[in-house]
Design an enzyme around this catalytic site. Structure first.
Site, mmCIF file in Angstrom:
data_model
loop_
_atom_site.group_PDB
_atom_site.id
_atom_site.type_symbol
_atom_site.label_atom_id
_atom_site.label_comp_id
_atom_site.label_asym_id
_atom_site.label_seq_id
_atom_site.Cartn_x
_atom_site.Cartn_y
_atom_site.Cartn_z
ATOM 1 N N GLY A 80 -2.652 0.061 11.055
ATOM 2 C CA GLY A 80 -2.757 -0.316 9.830
ATOM 3 C C GLY A 80 -1.569 0.242 9.218
ATOM 4 N N GLY B 278 -0.683 -0.354 5.878
ATOM 5 C CA GLY B 278 -1.072 -0.327 4.470
ATOM 6 C C GLY B 278 -0.730 0.718 3.697
ATOM 7 N N TYR B 279 -1.223 0.961 2.340
ATOM 8 C CA TYR B 279 -1.022 2.244 1.691
ATOM 9 C C TYR B 279 -1.147 3.570 2.708
ATOM 10 C CZ TYR B 279 -0.501 -0.879 -2.226
ATOM 11 O OH TYR B 279 -0.265 -1.825 -2.999
ATOM 12 N N GLU C 75 -7.806 -8.375 -13.108
ATOM 13 C CA GLU C 75 -6.537 -8.216 -13.042
ATOM 14 C C GLU C 75 -6.130 -9.699 -12.343
ATOM 15 O OE1 GLU C 75 -5.024 -5.284 -10.460
ATOM 16 O OE2 GLU C 75 -4.558 -4.025 -12.371
HETATM 17 P P1 FAD Z 1 -4.347 -1.716 3.142
HETATM 18 O O1 FAD Z 1 -3.230 -1.314 1.993
HETATM 19 O O2 FAD Z 1 -5.438 -2.796 2.679
HETATM 20 O O3 FAD Z 1 -3.694 -1.826 4.376
HETATM 21 C C1 FAD Z 1 -4.591 -2.253 5.598
HETATM 22 C C2 FAD Z 1 -3.325 -2.629 6.658
HETATM 23 O O4 FAD Z 1 -4.151 -2.890 7.816
HETATM 24 C C3 FAD Z 1 -2.761 -3.932 6.406
HETATM 25 O O5 FAD Z 1 -1.418 -3.971 6.669
HETATM 26 C C4 FAD Z 1 -3.459 -4.945 7.241
HETATM 27 O O6 FAD Z 1 -2.450 -6.009 7.692
HETATM 28 C C5 FAD Z 1 -3.593 -3.897 8.456
HETATM 29 N N1 FAD Z 1 -4.851 -4.535 9.349
HETATM 30 C C6 FAD Z 1 -6.050 -4.900 8.807
HETATM 31 N N2 FAD Z 1 -6.826 -5.179 9.950
HETATM 32 C C7 FAD Z 1 -6.025 -4.963 11.057
HETATM 33 C C8 FAD Z 1 -6.364 -5.050 12.405
HETATM 34 N N3 FAD Z 1 -7.357 -5.528 12.889
HETATM 35 N N4 FAD Z 1 -5.148 -4.659 13.311
HETATM 36 C C9 FAD Z 1 -4.115 -4.311 12.713
HETATM 37 N N5 FAD Z 1 -3.712 -4.197 11.555
HETATM 38 C C10 FAD Z 1 -4.774 -4.420 10.637
HETATM 39 N N6 FAD Z 1 -6.038 0.408 -6.188
HETATM 40 C C11 FAD Z 1 -5.435 1.188 -7.005
HETATM 41 O O7 FAD Z 1 -5.159 2.387 -6.974
HETATM 42 N N7 FAD Z 1 -4.944 0.773 -8.294
HETATM 43 C C12 FAD Z 1 -4.775 -0.612 -8.413
HETATM 44 O O8 FAD Z 1 -4.088 -1.026 -9.361
HETATM 45 C C13 FAD Z 1 -5.319 -1.533 -7.569
HETATM 46 N N8 FAD Z 1 -5.401 -3.022 -7.780
HETATM 47 C C14 FAD Z 1 -5.821 -3.782 -6.987
HETATM 48 C C15 FAD Z 1 -5.654 -5.074 -7.159
HETATM 49 C C16 FAD Z 1 -6.217 -5.938 -6.136
HETATM 50 C C17 FAD Z 1 -6.085 -7.422 -6.343
HETATM 51 C C18 FAD Z 1 -6.963 -5.675 -4.940
HETATM 52 C C19 FAD Z 1 -7.260 -6.490 -3.937
HETATM 53 C C20 FAD Z 1 -6.834 -4.205 -4.732
HETATM 54 C C21 FAD Z 1 -6.451 -3.213 -5.731
HETATM 55 N N9 FAD Z 1 -6.443 -2.066 -5.354
HETATM 56 C C22 FAD Z 1 -6.050 -0.997 -6.407
HETATM 57 C C23 FAD Z 1 -7.060 -1.456 -4.199
HETATM 58 C C24 FAD Z 1 -6.108 -1.117 -3.419
HETATM 59 O O9 FAD Z 1 -5.439 -2.134 -3.069
HETATM 60 C C25 FAD Z 1 -6.741 -0.619 -1.910
HETATM 61 O O10 FAD Z 1 -7.676 0.306 -2.254
HETATM 62 C C26 FAD Z 1 -5.920 -0.108 -0.909
HETATM 63 O O11 FAD Z 1 -4.940 -1.200 -0.679
HETATM 64 C C27 FAD Z 1 -6.524 0.515 0.194
HETATM 65 O O12 FAD Z 1 -5.318 0.935 1.259
HETATM 66 P P2 FAD Z 1 -5.419 0.969 2.917
HETATM 67 O O13 FAD Z 1 -4.324 1.780 3.232
HETATM 68 O O14 FAD Z 1 -6.838 1.546 2.928
HETATM 69 O O15 FAD Z 1 -5.552 -0.670 3.137
#
Ligand code: FAD
Length: 408
Positions: free
Chosen positions: A13, A15-16, A173
């Site tokens: 992943g 993501g963040y 939002e």
């Molecule tokens: P993500 O950032 O979602 O990244 C997951 C990654 O894994 C992605 O790149 C995806 O493509 C990849 N992936 C998924 N499944 C697979 C797979 N099977 N194989 C390979 N790759 C895969 N949080 C805040 O702190 N402040 C805010 O203002 C805020 N606003 C938000 C607004 C919206 C509209 C949304 C939807 C969420 C918001 N959030 C906010 C919450 C925040 O976005 C999430 O908590 C954060 O993105 C989680 O980070 P993560 O690294 O767990 O996953």
């Protein structure tokens, strides 16, 4: 001659959480110390926290994403564009769509998935704000409804009704952006503004549960002024091809006809977690303080697929980008320690600097370093936060390329 094999770190992943782990780890360790592999289903990272803008159409979807290869050190990190399907913990390997990959240390940072709480029809008929593709589909669907409205001889007003399920962060939002976009859509498609209905349905007794009540009141009145109708303490019982069925308490469900239903309530962990046999609550693993999965010295789980308890209130921290990034930083330090065969790992101590919820381009509410903010001041802070997350991953060049600079 004895050749020592370098440990292999696989990060699932980008993501963040995953990208933060990668960019920090690549700075901390030398090429000869470990092999680092980053796996992501697309070759781009998207700012999940900006997806409500792409979904409403106030920001082009290309603005919310950037090429992963632009921010990683390709001499130290191998990038694999593939989808992870399952983790085989016994054999220490990950099954991918196009093959498999073995690991010594694994970081699961695959984000979350919408939680539909078993409500009938939501998976089939409601739109989600989940990734770039779902956001683009939602934006295009709303535009299609507007474009079709005037073309039909018999006018179907429900085409112009948009229901948002959930008045949490994502729902509010999105409503902020949508209420800014609707007047533009009406103008573009010759639609009478008064025909458009925006309804937000929330089962909890309040909008933005857990937020400061005074700020919640500000948000509700701003959105109501722009045409949003709130149905609070009201549950969506079913989603159908024609709209939703809602009910308050034990009332008989009633139908609200709507051409667009958006589900923006609830997040669960990535389905891979349960599929791979981890013990989880709504797909999220309650991780140890050093962010490892219980009973697994070689697996870290961070971001929305993890659950970390706030001991002050004995409840999990809400899944946020802020937490995911801070976990990524710590995860990188703990991986570097393991690679260097150090026994002591650091414990995760979240440093919550504040929360800002946007209400559109120029309005927001928030609490930053304990100070309550509304309007343009809060909106300014939101953009600072958005730019900061770009800076932490890609430094000044990424901020210059993707940053938000229209402050007022
Ligand atoms: P993500 O950032 O979602 O990244 C997951 C990654 O894994 C992605 O790149 C995806 O493509 C990849 N992936 C998924 N499944 C697979 C797979 N099977 N194989 C390979 N790759 C895969 N949080 C805040 O702190 N402040 C805010 O203002 C805020 N606003 C938000 C607004 C919206 C509209 C949304 C939807 C969420 C918001 N959030 C906010 C919450 C925040 O976005 C999430 O908590 C954060 O993105 C989680 O980070 P993560 O690294 O767990 O996953």
């Amino acid at each position: 001659m004895i050749t020592l094999r370098k440990p292999k770190v696989v990060i699932l992943g980008a993501g963040y959480g995953g990208l933060m782990t990668t960019v920090r780890l690549q700075k901390m360790i030398g090429v000869n110390e470990a092999d680092i592999v980053l796996v992501n289903k697309n070759d781009y990272h998207y700012e999940t926290t900006w997806l409500h803008e792409a979904s409403a159409g106030t920001l082009h979807h290309d603005r919310v994403r950037y090429d992963i290869r632009d921010v990683i050190d390709r001499s130290k990190v191998e990038f694999v564009e593939d989808t992870a399907l399952e983790i085989n913990r016994e054999e220490k390997k990950v099954i991918l769509e196009k093959g498999e990959i073995s690991y010594d240390y694994l970081v699961v940072a695959l984000g979350g998935e919408p939680e539909t709480f078993g409500i009938k029809g939501l998976k089939e008929y409601a739109f989600g704000i989940v990734n770039v593709n779902s956001s683009r589909q939602l934006r295009e669907h709303i535009e299609y409804q507007f474009a079709t409205y005037n073309m039909e001889e018999e006018k179907k007003d429900e085409r112009l009704a948009i229901v948002v399920g959930g008045a949490g962060f994502t729902g509010i939002e999105f409503l902020g952006e949508l209420t800014n976009r609707i007047p533009e859509l009406c103008h573009e498609y010759d639609v009478d503004f008064h025909k458009v209905k925006i309804i937000c349905v929330e089962a909890a007794p309040t909008v933005l549960p857990g937020f400061d009540p005074e700020l919640v009141q500000y948000a509700v009145s701003q959105l109501e002024r722009k045409g949003v109708e709130f149905l609070i303490g009201t549950a969506i019982k079913e989603c159908t091809p024609n709209g939703i069925l809602v009910a308050k308490g034990d009332e008989e469900p009633r139908e609200i006809k709507a051409g667009t239903v958006v589900w923006a309530a609830g997040v669960r962990g990535n389905s891979i977690i349960e599929k791979s046999g981890f013990e989880a609550m709504r797909g999220r693993v309650k991780v140890e303080k050093n962010l490892r999965a219980p009973g697994h010295d070689d697996i870290f789980i961070i971001g929305d697929s993890s659950l970390f308890i706030n001991e002050e209130i004995n409840r999990p921290y809400p899944p946020t980008a802020q937490i995911a990034m801070q976990q990524g930083e710590l995860c990188a330090r703990n991986l570097a320690a393991l690679i260097r065969e150090k026994k002591e790992l650091e414990e995760f101590k979240p440093d919550i600097k504040g929360t800002v919820c946007s209400l559109g381009e120029d309005d927001a509410i928030g609490v930053v370093y304990g100070k309550k903010l509304t309007g343009t001041k809060a909106s300014f802070m939101k953009k600072v936060i958005d730019n900061r997350s770009l800076f932490m991953i890609g430094g000044v060049p990424l901020v210059m390329k993707k940053g938000k600079f229209k402050f007022f």
